[in-house]
Design an enzyme around this catalytic site. Structure first.
Site, PDB file in Angstrom:
ATOM      1  N   SER A 129     -43.001   2.874 -31.194  1.00  0.00           N
ATOM      2  CA  SER A 129     -43.285   3.692 -30.007  1.00  0.00           C
ATOM      3  C   SER A 129     -44.762   3.579 -29.626  1.00  0.00           C
ATOM      4  O   SER A 129     -45.124   3.770 -28.468  1.00  0.00           O
ATOM      5  CB  SER A 129     -42.941   5.155 -30.287  1.00  0.00           C
ATOM      6  OG  SER A 129     -41.584   5.251 -30.654  1.00  0.00           O
ATOM      7  N   HIS A 167     -34.705   1.904 -33.279  1.00  0.00           N
ATOM      8  CA  HIS A 167     -33.993   3.151 -33.569  1.00  0.00           C
ATOM      9  C   HIS A 167     -32.487   2.973 -33.348  1.00  0.00           C
ATOM     10  O   HIS A 167     -31.668   3.515 -34.085  1.00  0.00           O
ATOM     11  CB  HIS A 167     -34.471   4.275 -32.651  1.00  0.00           C
ATOM     12  CG  HIS A 167     -35.907   4.664 -32.851  1.00  0.00           C
ATOM     13  ND1 HIS A 167     -36.877   4.402 -31.930  1.00  0.00           N
ATOM     14  CD2 HIS A 167     -36.513   5.319 -33.865  1.00  0.00           C
ATOM     15  CE1 HIS A 167     -38.035   4.873 -32.352  1.00  0.00           C
ATOM     16  NE2 HIS A 167     -37.840   5.434 -33.526  1.00  0.00           N
ATOM     17  N   LEU A 210     -37.186   6.462 -28.146  1.00  0.00           N
ATOM     18  CA  LEU A 210     -36.391   5.493 -28.907  1.00  0.00           C
ATOM     19  C   LEU A 210     -36.448   4.091 -28.320  1.00  0.00           C
ATOM     20  O   LEU A 210     -36.445   3.911 -27.108  1.00  0.00           O
ATOM     21  CB  LEU A 210     -34.940   5.972 -28.955  1.00  0.00           C
ATOM     22  CG  LEU A 210     -34.773   7.386 -29.534  1.00  0.00           C
ATOM     23  CD1 LEU A 210     -33.299   7.763 -29.549  1.00  0.00           C
ATOM     24  CD2 LEU A 210     -35.367   7.504 -30.924  1.00  0.00           C
ATOM     25  N   HIS A 211     -36.515   3.128 -29.218  1.00  0.00           N
ATOM     26  CA  HIS A 211     -36.470   1.718 -28.829  1.00  0.00           C
ATOM     27  C   HIS A 211     -35.326   1.051 -29.596  1.00  0.00           C
ATOM     28  O   HIS A 211     -34.597   1.696 -30.351  1.00  0.00           O
ATOM     29  CB  HIS A 211     -37.816   1.041 -29.084  1.00  0.00           C
ATOM     30  CG  HIS A 211     -38.368   1.278 -30.455  1.00  0.00           C
ATOM     31  ND1 HIS A 211     -37.738   0.842 -31.596  1.00  0.00           N
ATOM     32  CD2 HIS A 211     -39.477   1.934 -30.884  1.00  0.00           C
ATOM     33  CE1 HIS A 211     -38.433   1.183 -32.645  1.00  0.00           C
ATOM     34  NE2 HIS A 211     -39.495   1.865 -32.251  1.00  0.00           N
TER      35      HIS A 211
END
Ligand code: PAF
Length: 282
Positions: free
Chosen positions: A188, A37, A33-34
């Protein structure tokens, strides 16, 4: 935040919340997750009392030569990020939990309107895999609202169409793309980029913006505009797969249109990147 790996545990928690009359939101992800998200989770939080996130790297949506095996899996860090963004429940099933009989002969959801164009053309079967897993997740969680990033714009349209066609009583919300300061859309897959490629990658957004500016000035030779940006990307070291101007529903535009979606996909080294912008959103 609680983490569950089995469908039985997921259902038990959801049943308890439903008895309380809670409104439930779902944010499906493939993990790693970044910030993009986490914006989905925050948007979910604003729309529901209970937020469920799923982390599942879905083998059905990867082609045979794609990055399923090396797709980054970072569950512990993902769980920490989700908890701090206000997620209540993380569903992180194994492949065996989701597809206990394996993939052969498995029921498939297909959305033919979008299955074979643009991303679907270059990634055959991809959207069947996405629609199938998202349908399973929507059935398992039966959320009131589900949120998806606009970075995967065609995926958002596939999901909206599926939900409409199957009469699922679920609101589908698209959340705007998060970008790095130089414009690169968060993904991602950005971490596959070598440092020099990372610097070049911002050219994708610059190209989208140039097309948007030209459309805003009234240019309507869509083919010439896209050919110009395709050549610019090639000159900058990309291998573009498509650069296209469409209507928001991805049909072919006409000169009188006022709103457009500009979409592209390109390889930079071994990394395939996609991005898109909407003209009226800028
Ligand atoms: O966008 C993604 O991360 C995936 O395609 C999704 C929607 C979680 C389905 O696997």
């Amino acid at each position: 935040m609680k983490t569950v790996h089995s469908i039985a545990e997921l259902r038990a928690q959801l049943d308890a919340w439903r008895r309380e009359g809670a409104r439930i939101a779902l944010t499906p992800t493939m993990g790693n997750l970044h910030r993009g998200h986490l914006r989905l989770v925050e948007a979910a939080r604003a729309r529901a009392e209970r937020v469920v996130a799923s982390v599942f790297v879905n083998p059905l949506q990867f082609g045979p030569n794609e990055d399923f095996d090396r797709y980054p899996r970072t569950l512990a860090a993902d769980a920490a990020h989700l908890a701090s963004a206000g997620c209540d429940l993380l569903f992180a099933p194994s492949v065996a939990e989701m597809y206990p009989r394996g993939r052969d002969g498995f029921t498939t959801i297909s959305v033919p309107r979008y299955a074979d164009v643009l991303e679907g053309h270059f990634r055959p079967g991809h959207f069947d895999g996405v629609a199938t897993v998202v349908n399973i997740l929507l059935n398992l969680v039966t959320p009131d609202v589900a949120l998806f990033g606009e970075k995967d714009y065609q995926q958002l349209l596939v999901i909206r169409q599926m939900v409409e066609d199957l009469h699922l009583p679920i609101e589908i919300v698209g959340v705007p793309t998060e970008r790095e300061p130089d414009g690169l859309a968060l993904s991602s897959r950005n971490q596959y980029l070598q440092p020099q490629e990372r610097a070049q990658a911002a050219q994708l957004y610059a190209g989208l913006r140039r097309i948007a500016d030209a459309l805003r000035r009234g240019e309507r030779d869509f083919a010439a505009l896209c050919a110009r940006e395709t050549a610019a990307l090639e000159a900058a070291g990309f291998r573009p797969q498509y650069v296209t101007v469409r209507r928001p529903d991805l049909s072919e535009p006409v000169a009188a249109d006022r709103d457009f979606r500009i979409l592209l996909a390109a390889f930079l080294g071994n990394t395939r990147l996609i991005d898109n912008i909407g003209l009226l959103e800028l």
